[in-house]
Design a protein around this motif. Sequence first.
Motif, PDB file in Angstrom:
ATOM      1  N   LEU A  85       5.403   8.099  -2.008  1.00 41.12           N
ATOM      2  CA  LEU A  85       6.325   9.587  -1.470  1.00 41.12           C
ATOM      3  C   LEU A  85       7.029   7.989  -0.232  1.00 41.12           C
ATOM      4  O   LEU A  85       7.715   8.398   0.600  1.00 41.12           O
ATOM      5  N   ALA A  86       5.730   6.895   0.221  1.00 40.86           N
ATOM      6  CA  ALA A  86       5.899   6.549   1.267  1.00 40.86           C
ATOM      7  C   ALA A  86       5.581   4.264   1.024  1.00 40.86           C
ATOM      8  O   ALA A  86       4.151   4.867   0.365  1.00 40.86           O
ATOM      9  N   SER A  87       5.280   3.571   1.774  1.00 40.33           N
ATOM     10  CA  SER A  87       5.137   2.717   1.315  1.00 40.33           C
ATOM     11  C   SER A  87       4.785   1.600   2.552  1.00 40.33           C
ATOM     12  O   SER A  87       5.555   1.794   3.579  1.00 40.33           O
ATOM     13  N   LEU A  89       5.402  21.351   2.662  1.00 39.05           N
ATOM     14  CA  LEU A  89       3.764  20.864   1.824  1.00 39.05           C
ATOM     15  C   LEU A  89       3.022  20.400   3.273  1.00 39.05           C
ATOM     16  O   LEU A  89       3.582  19.816   4.092  1.00 39.05           O
ATOM     17  N   HIS A  90       2.491  21.032   3.833  1.00 40.19           N
ATOM     18  CA  HIS A  90       1.271  21.244   5.163  1.00 40.19           C
ATOM     19  C   HIS A  90       0.247  20.753   4.853  1.00 40.19           C
ATOM     20  O   HIS A  90      -0.193  20.446   6.122  1.00 40.19           O
ATOM     21  N   GLU A  91      -0.164  21.061   3.958  1.00 39.45           N
ATOM     22  CA  GLU A  91      -2.377  21.088   3.482  1.00 39.45           C
ATOM     23  C   GLU A  91      -2.585  20.128   2.262  1.00 39.45           C
ATOM     24  O   GLU A  91      -1.312  20.966   1.377  1.00 39.45           O
ATOM     25  N   VAL A  92      -2.984  19.340   1.957  1.00 37.35           N
ATOM     26  CA  VAL A  92      -3.127  18.418   0.258  1.00 37.35           C
ATOM     27  C   VAL A  92      -4.421  18.241   0.569  1.00 37.35           C
ATOM     28  O   VAL A  92      -5.369  17.984   1.054  1.00 37.35           O
ATOM     29  N   THR A  93      -4.346  17.626  -0.657  1.00 35.36           N
ATOM     30  CA  THR A  93      -6.074  17.234  -0.786  1.00 35.36           C
ATOM     31  C   THR A  93      -6.222  15.144  -0.912  1.00 35.36           C
ATOM     32  O   THR A  93      -5.523  14.515  -1.794  1.00 35.36           O
ATOM     33  N   LEU A  94      -6.219  14.828  -0.193  1.00 32.99           N
ATOM     34  CA  LEU A  94      -6.494  13.522  -0.193  1.00 32.99           C
ATOM     35  C   LEU A  94      -7.619  12.947  -0.811  1.00 32.99           C
ATOM     36  O   LEU A  94      -8.818  12.910  -0.617  1.00 32.99           O
ATOM     37  N   ALA A  95      -7.174  11.636  -1.982  1.00 35.22           N
ATOM     38  CA  ALA A  95      -7.873  10.885  -2.780  1.00 35.22           C
ATOM     39  C   ALA A  95      -7.809   9.182  -2.204  1.00 35.22           C
ATOM     40  O   ALA A  95      -6.318   9.089  -2.174  1.00 35.22           O
ATOM     41  N   ALA A 137       4.153  12.152   5.845  1.00 35.64           N
ATOM     42  CA  ALA A 137       3.605  13.121   6.503  1.00 35.64           C
ATOM     43  C   ALA A 137       5.416  13.444   6.377  1.00 35.64           C
ATOM     44  O   ALA A 137       5.475  14.562   6.261  1.00 35.64           O
ATOM     45  N   ALA A 138       5.937  12.434   6.724  1.00 33.64           N
ATOM     46  CA  ALA A 138       7.408  13.359   6.980  1.00 33.64           C
ATOM     47  C   ALA A 138       7.970  13.933   5.672  1.00 33.64           C
ATOM     48  O   ALA A 138       8.886  14.769   5.183  1.00 33.64           O
ATOM     49  N   ALA A 139       8.311  12.716   4.621  1.00 35.16           N
ATOM     50  CA  ALA A 139       7.958  13.015   2.815  1.00 35.16           C
ATOM     51  C   ALA A 139       7.216  14.593   2.406  1.00 35.16           C
ATOM     52  O   ALA A 139       8.381  15.501   2.065  1.00 35.16           O
ATOM     53  N   THR A 162       0.659  -1.335  -0.046  1.00 31.65           N
ATOM     54  CA  THR A 162      -0.373   0.246  -0.593  1.00 31.65           C
ATOM     55  C   THR A 162       1.237   1.231   0.182  1.00 31.65           C
ATOM     56  O   THR A 162       1.743   1.102   0.736  1.00 31.65           O
ATOM     57  N   ARG A 163       0.912   2.093  -0.757  1.00 31.58           N
ATOM     58  CA  ARG A 163       1.279   3.471  -1.051  1.00 31.58           C
ATOM     59  C   ARG A 163       1.099   4.577  -1.034  1.00 31.58           C
ATOM     60  O   ARG A 163      -0.261   4.930  -1.312  1.00 31.58           O
ATOM     61  N   THR A 164       1.510   5.907  -1.143  1.00 29.42           N
ATOM     62  CA  THR A 164       0.972   6.987  -0.914  1.00 29.42           C
ATOM     63  C   THR A 164       1.502   7.519  -2.323  1.00 29.42           C
ATOM     64  O   THR A 164       2.791   7.228  -2.847  1.00 29.42           O
TER      65      THR A 164
END
Length: 532
Positions: free
Chosen positions: A350-352, A263-269, A255-257, A214-216
């Motif tokens: 970014l991460a997994s 970036l401290h605010e994102v649109t999440l899908a 969050a670390a990435a 699972t990744r972002t």
Amino acid sequence: MVVREPNAWRAAKPRLTGLARAARPRLARLARAARPVPAGAARSAALRIARLAAAAGTRPAGGPRTWQFTAGAATAGLALAAAVVTAAGPWDSSGQRTAERDRAAALEAAGGADHGVAFGTSADGPVPAPSAPPVLASLARPQGGAPRLAGVLDPLLRDPALGDRPAAVVVDLTDGHRLYGRNADAALTPASTTKIATAAAALSALGPDHRFTTRTALEPGTTRLVLVGGGDPTLTARADADGRASLRTLAERTAAALTRRGLHEVTLAYDTSLFAGDGMHPIGVNDNLARVTALAADEGRTDGSTSGPAPREADPAAAAARAFAGFLHDHGIRTGEPAGATATGRAQTLASVSSPPLSDVVERMLTESDNDIAETLARQTALATGERPDFAGGARAITRQLAQLGLPLKGASFHDGSGLDRSDRLTADLLTALLRTAADPARPGLRPVLTGLPVAGFTGTLADRYTGQAAAGIVHAKTGTLTGVNTLAGTVVDRDGRLLAFAFLAEGTTDPQAAQSALDRAATALAGCGCR
């Protein structure tokens, strides 16, 4: 290359065997007295042994160097023997491990510590505890005088609780020889024993070391973050991940990435495009199975349970994304309400986090009869074999993999991976062939099919069955239950030490408890039988 046994060894073997037999009681007494000692004490003891041996004046004829080698070898051998006996113990006076004795006594509800009727034992005294079976029992079929297996199983399988036409097959896993068959080729509803087939298909298509990720991913030039489902059926949002891939860990890494990028605010899908179809099983909304999706946390359970029936989220993917958004917020990343979307090919990972190996996932599926894992593995098998990852494609992929394994598929019909679909059909012959193939030394990657089977009286769906019976711990089997259907398939070690595979299927049952007990009696009979 064959290495011939030296003549001298062949001549000495009977005498050495006799010496070993005579020494066994002494080793047992030595083990009782043995205790771990500091290294210095061990060296001191070794020196004393060497001095005693030297004082005996029996040095070999090979000279001083030969004597040194001989003394050193003898000392090392004695130390090793004491260590091994101590580690394997504790032992009683007959040389049997007391843990084995105590376990056997508990199963037989017997008291006392003797392994035979000793002089002075009262008829009213405690019943001697039964000895454990021989560790190295012969694998050869018993000769002459052994009852035929049909004489043992036929009366048990005629139990009215099993309906009009139960099917059964018993196979010796040592050589593949069929010991018993009754309606072996009858295609019956297998219920959850279907998961044995799903496990074998997934392992053969993907390999036991495969993991689900699972990744972002961040879309370049935007603040759009996508949570991409990888079809991991064990993904968890709980604080204690217990070795599984953690949605909390993924949020921390993401969050670390993002913070490194300012970036401290994102649109999440969230992306569930790995699987096809709407994911709703033909049985509809049911506590036994969530909607099948490539993204779900804790199988969409809403009651904190980890196995068995439970209320589920109507949309497990959306629920997982909302939990992920909360974890990001805990690390200083703000998001809006998550929405479904598909990550583009340009999105940067970014991460997994990854699941445990497939071998572990398969074992959990079989032990707990986990329907969610089963349906996910059917889709993963479809993806690995070029089929569409939905219910129909998963069924085709399972059939294809079993055919490639050379298994007897006549009459078999798959419609899902869990066995919840009553249209599934398997034969007792196919189920025992699956178990036999999983035991094949040439196919070690299929071994989790056997190691994941519930253990009678101890684990999974057999934890509450066979308790207090002699077959507890000996029968390892996958259960199957639907209305009017009871099945049991697995392995058992019989009285002669042979490892047997068996499959029992019954349709038209009207009393599920009575049918289950009848199947358990049949499996117990196998454990107690030394039958041909």
